[in-house]
Design a protein around this motif. Structure first.
Motif, PDB file in Angstrom:
ATOM      1  N   PRO A 147      -0.271 -42.607  21.649  1.00  6.52           N
ATOM      2  CA  PRO A 147      -1.373 -43.536  21.387  1.00  6.52           C
ATOM      3  C   PRO A 147      -2.285 -43.615  22.613  1.00  6.52           C
ATOM      4  N   ALA A 148      -3.588 -43.416  22.422  1.00  9.22           N
ATOM      5  CA  ALA A 148      -4.498 -43.316  23.561  1.00  9.22           C
ATOM      6  C   ALA A 148      -4.565 -44.611  24.357  1.00  9.22           C
ATOM      7  N   GLU A 149      -4.437 -45.745  23.686  1.00  7.25           N
ATOM      8  CA  GLU A 149      -4.558 -47.019  24.410  1.00  7.25           C
ATOM      9  C   GLU A 149      -3.433 -47.206  25.422  1.00  7.25           C
ATOM     10  N   LEU A 150      -2.323 -46.490  25.242  1.00 12.20           N
ATOM     11  CA  LEU A 150      -1.207 -46.613  26.178  1.00 12.20           C
ATOM     12  C   LEU A 150      -1.391 -45.703  27.384  1.00 12.20           C
ATOM     13  N   GLY A 173       3.501 -46.697  33.431  1.00  4.23           N
ATOM     14  CA  GLY A 173       4.586 -47.672  33.314  1.00  4.23           C
ATOM     15  C   GLY A 173       5.321 -47.618  31.985  1.00  4.23           C
ATOM     16  N   LEU A 174       5.249 -46.477  31.306  1.00  2.00           N
ATOM     17  CA  LEU A 174       5.965 -46.345  30.032  1.00  2.00           C
ATOM     18  C   LEU A 174       7.298 -45.655  30.304  1.00  2.00           C
ATOM     19  N   VAL A 175       8.385 -46.313  29.946  1.00  2.00           N
ATOM     20  CA  VAL A 175       9.693 -45.768  30.259  1.00  2.00           C
ATOM     21  C   VAL A 175      10.318 -45.145  29.005  1.00  2.00           C
ATOM     22  N   SER A 209      10.798 -35.091  17.696  1.00  2.00           N
ATOM     23  CA  SER A 209      11.415 -36.181  18.434  1.00  2.00           C
ATOM     24  C   SER A 209      10.490 -37.383  18.542  1.00  2.00           C
ATOM     25  N   GLN A 210      11.098 -38.519  18.677  1.00  2.00           N
ATOM     26  CA  GLN A 210      10.357 -39.760  18.888  1.00  2.00           C
ATOM     27  C   GLN A 210      10.967 -40.446  20.092  1.00  2.00           C
ATOM     28  N   THR A 211      10.103 -40.933  20.982  1.00  2.00           N
ATOM     29  CA  THR A 211      10.590 -41.564  22.188  1.00  2.00           C
ATOM     30  C   THR A 211       9.984 -42.962  22.313  1.00  2.00           C
ATOM     31  N   TYR A 212      10.841 -43.896  22.693  1.00  2.00           N
ATOM     32  CA  TYR A 212      10.437 -45.304  22.704  1.00  2.00           C
ATOM     33  C   TYR A 212      10.526 -45.921  24.092  1.00  2.00           C
ATOM     34  N   ASP A 213       9.578 -46.796  24.364  1.00  2.00           N
ATOM     35  CA  ASP A 213       9.621 -47.679  25.517  1.00  2.00           C
ATOM     36  C   ASP A 213      10.039 -49.049  24.986  1.00  2.00           C
ATOM     37  N   ARG A 214      10.751 -49.827  25.805  1.00  2.00           N
ATOM     38  CA  ARG A 214      11.279 -51.090  25.298  1.00  2.00           C
ATOM     39  C   ARG A 214      10.164 -52.015  24.793  1.00  2.00           C
ATOM     40  N   GLN A 215       9.087 -52.140  25.593  1.00  2.00           N
ATOM     41  CA  GLN A 215       8.007 -53.032  25.172  1.00  2.00           C
ATOM     42  C   GLN A 215       7.001 -52.358  24.227  1.00  2.00           C
ATOM     43  N   ALA A 216       6.580 -51.189  24.607  1.00  2.00           N
ATOM     44  CA  ALA A 216       5.466 -50.562  23.893  1.00  2.00           C
ATOM     45  C   ALA A 216       5.879 -49.928  22.565  1.00  2.00           C
ATOM     46  N   GLY A 217       7.195 -49.808  22.322  1.00  2.00           N
ATOM     47  CA  GLY A 217       7.641 -49.171  21.079  1.00  2.00           C
ATOM     48  C   GLY A 217       7.500 -47.661  21.166  1.00  2.00           C
ATOM     49  N   LEU A 218       7.109 -47.048  20.073  1.00  2.00           N
ATOM     50  CA  LEU A 218       6.989 -45.590  20.033  1.00  2.00           C
ATOM     51  C   LEU A 218       5.866 -45.122  20.960  1.00  2.00           C
TER      52      LEU A 218
END
Lengths: 249, 245
Positions: A147-150, A173-175, A209-218
């Motif tokens: 997502p571009a906004e991230l 800051g995306l983990v 694959s799909q990868t998630y950050d705790r706050q930002a989600g996918l």
């Protein structure tokens, strides 16, 4: 209990596999001449050759015209549960990864991407297409969507030099904390075949694959194809309820 | 890789049609188990050549989304079966968990020496006696996987008397108090020899997924080596990962 006799070809493959393991042959080592092996095992030359051809196809051996059969370079091991970047994982296996950025662009989410990311139709996403090579040989073609906004400004990052995950983590800051991955088979399209250096329609790993950050989600959705003669996917499973695991692989 | 985002008005018609059909399967217009319109009907609807329709359809057949049945038509294939790499359970457990009925047909059950290859993989001397079992697993009457299982005979001494159609290997190990707690798995693509390909109902040249798993008990002893060959059009493998701190 029934008598079982393996078919000659199965026997030949098992003997070859055993020979490689027993003699701890290393990449580039030469296999004894076919004549010698077929005598040693009492197999016909053609049976032995079929077995060798099969192992070549699987990426275990390669042959040089007029000079014999050799042990192929080791496959890149992709640990399905490891979150090491590909370059880190390859380095640990003594391999060198290069990344070629084929394309990065901002685009609008179509229906499927919008649904997947839980965003409106037309929301901006980055599409990043990269060709990963190991020791200069094409291994995997990855198309990632973020997502571009991230990750505003992702197109200005050095994505050939840095891993996408480390850019996402260090700069945005995306983990990449957890994810899932699906693996199947697909067959090379003309475009994939050219980039990957294989024949059209040859089988490739298909990895989504799909990868998630705790706050930002996918944070990343990625579709990739990879050459099965240069990569294997591995994982270690542990039965739950046992005490601390042993992650040595 | 599915490049549907890259396919636009200027792409070849067969590619556009391929994505159109894929879209209709995804949004439920073409339902699993039902036939899509015939090649002739599609050609007429969209005003394109039958050959273009055929290449769109055969690409989707290759991906396992469609299936051609001689004399009947082209059908939408239902959701692929998913096997969890994480569970230590066997094939039966995985399929039952998804509400599908699985059957096992034993092709070979025999005692044999480990030999150099299986000896090395199981960490036992080459003259160790192994049970070798080869079986076909089917779901809904269709073969899904071919399994080759190697078990050190001293760990499961009476295996030859057990009906493998009734008990899974995991249950039998349980009878003998063998509890696999750790498995090392690797997934590769290979091609089957003609005889095995026939058992699995695939063309010999087609790629199949090969999952190899070596299982160990609590004492670190190898208790089983399994190679499972799976039809790529019937199964995908999935895994979930989590960062460890």
């Amino acid at each position: 209990m029934q008598e079982y006799r393996a078919r000659p070809r199965e026997r030949a493959e098992e003997l070859l596999e055993g020979y490689l393991l027993e003699h701890r042959l290393k990449p580039g080592d030469r296999l004894p001449p076919e004549r010698e092996l077929s005598q040693l095992w009492g197999l016909s030359r053609s049976t032995l050759r079929t077995a060798i051809a099969h192992m070549e196809q699987d990426g275990l051996l390669y042959s040089r015209e007029g000079s014999g059969n050799y042990i192929a370079a080791p496959k890149y091991n992709r640990d399905l549960r490891g979150l090491l970047s590909m370059s880190q994982a390859a380095a640990a296996q003594g391999l060198r990864v290069e990344t070629r950025l084929l394309d990065i662009k901002r685009m609008e989410c179509g229906k499927d991407l919008a649904r997947r990311f839980g965003r409106m139709l037309g929301a901006p996403v980055y599409k990043v297409a990269r060709l990963r090579c190991v020791d200069a040989a094409p291994l995997m073609l990855e198309t990632a969507f973020i997502p571009a906004e991230l990750a505003e400004g992702l197109e200005y990052k050095e994505l050939e030099r840095r891993s996408l995950f480390s850019v996402l983590e260090e700069d945005y800051g995306l983990v990449p904390e957890q994810g899932d991955e699906k693996v199947g088979i697909t067959y090379a399209t003309a475009g994939e075949a050219e980039l990957m250096g294989v024949a059209e329609e040859s089988p490739l790993f298909w990895i989504v694959s799909q990868t998630y950050d705790r706050q930002a989600g996918l944070i990343e959705y990625c579709r990739a194809v990879a050459r099965p003669d240069r990569m294997r996917l591995t994982t270690v499973l542990e039965r739950q309820g046992e005490e601390e695991d042993i992650h040595e692989t | 890789m599915r490049h549907e985002d890259a396919i636009g008005p200027n792409s070849p018609l067969y590619l556009q049609l391929r994505e159109l059909i894929r879209g209709k399967i995804e949004n439920g217009e073409y339902l699993p188990g039902t036939a899509i319109p015939s090649v002739g009907a599609l050609a007429e609807t969209y005003g394109i050549h039958r050959l273009s329709v055929r290449s769109a359809v055969s690409a989707l057949i290759g991906e396992g989304l469609l299936k051609a049945v001689q004399g009947k038509g082209i059908f939408v294939v239902g959701d692929k079966l998913e096997q969890e790499l994480e569970s230590v359970g066997g094939f039966r457990q995985n399929m039952v968990a998804q509400g599908k009925k699985a059957e096992t047909r034993v092709l070979v059950k025999t005692l044999r020496p480990a030999g150099a290859a299986y000896g090395a993989l199981l960490g036992v001397p080459a003259d160790t006696a192994l049970y070798f079992i080869k079986q076909v697993c089917s779901v809904g009457g269709e073969p899904v996987s071919l399994e080759e299982i190697y078990l050190p005979a001293e760990l499961v001494p009476n295996l030859d008397k057990v009906d493998l159609g009734v008990f899974s290997i995991l249950e039998i190990q349980d009878f003998y108090g063998i509890i696999p707690v750790r498995g090392e798995q690797s997934l590769e693509i290979t091609q089957l020899n003609p005889a095995d390909a026939r058992q699995l109902g695939v063309e010999p040249g087609r790629g199949v997924l090969r999952l190899q798993c070596v299982s160990y008990d609590g004492g670190g002893r190898a208790v089983e080596l399994t190679r499972t060959y799976t039809r790529g059009d019937r199964c995908t493998f999935s895994v979930h990962f989590q960062r460890e701190y």
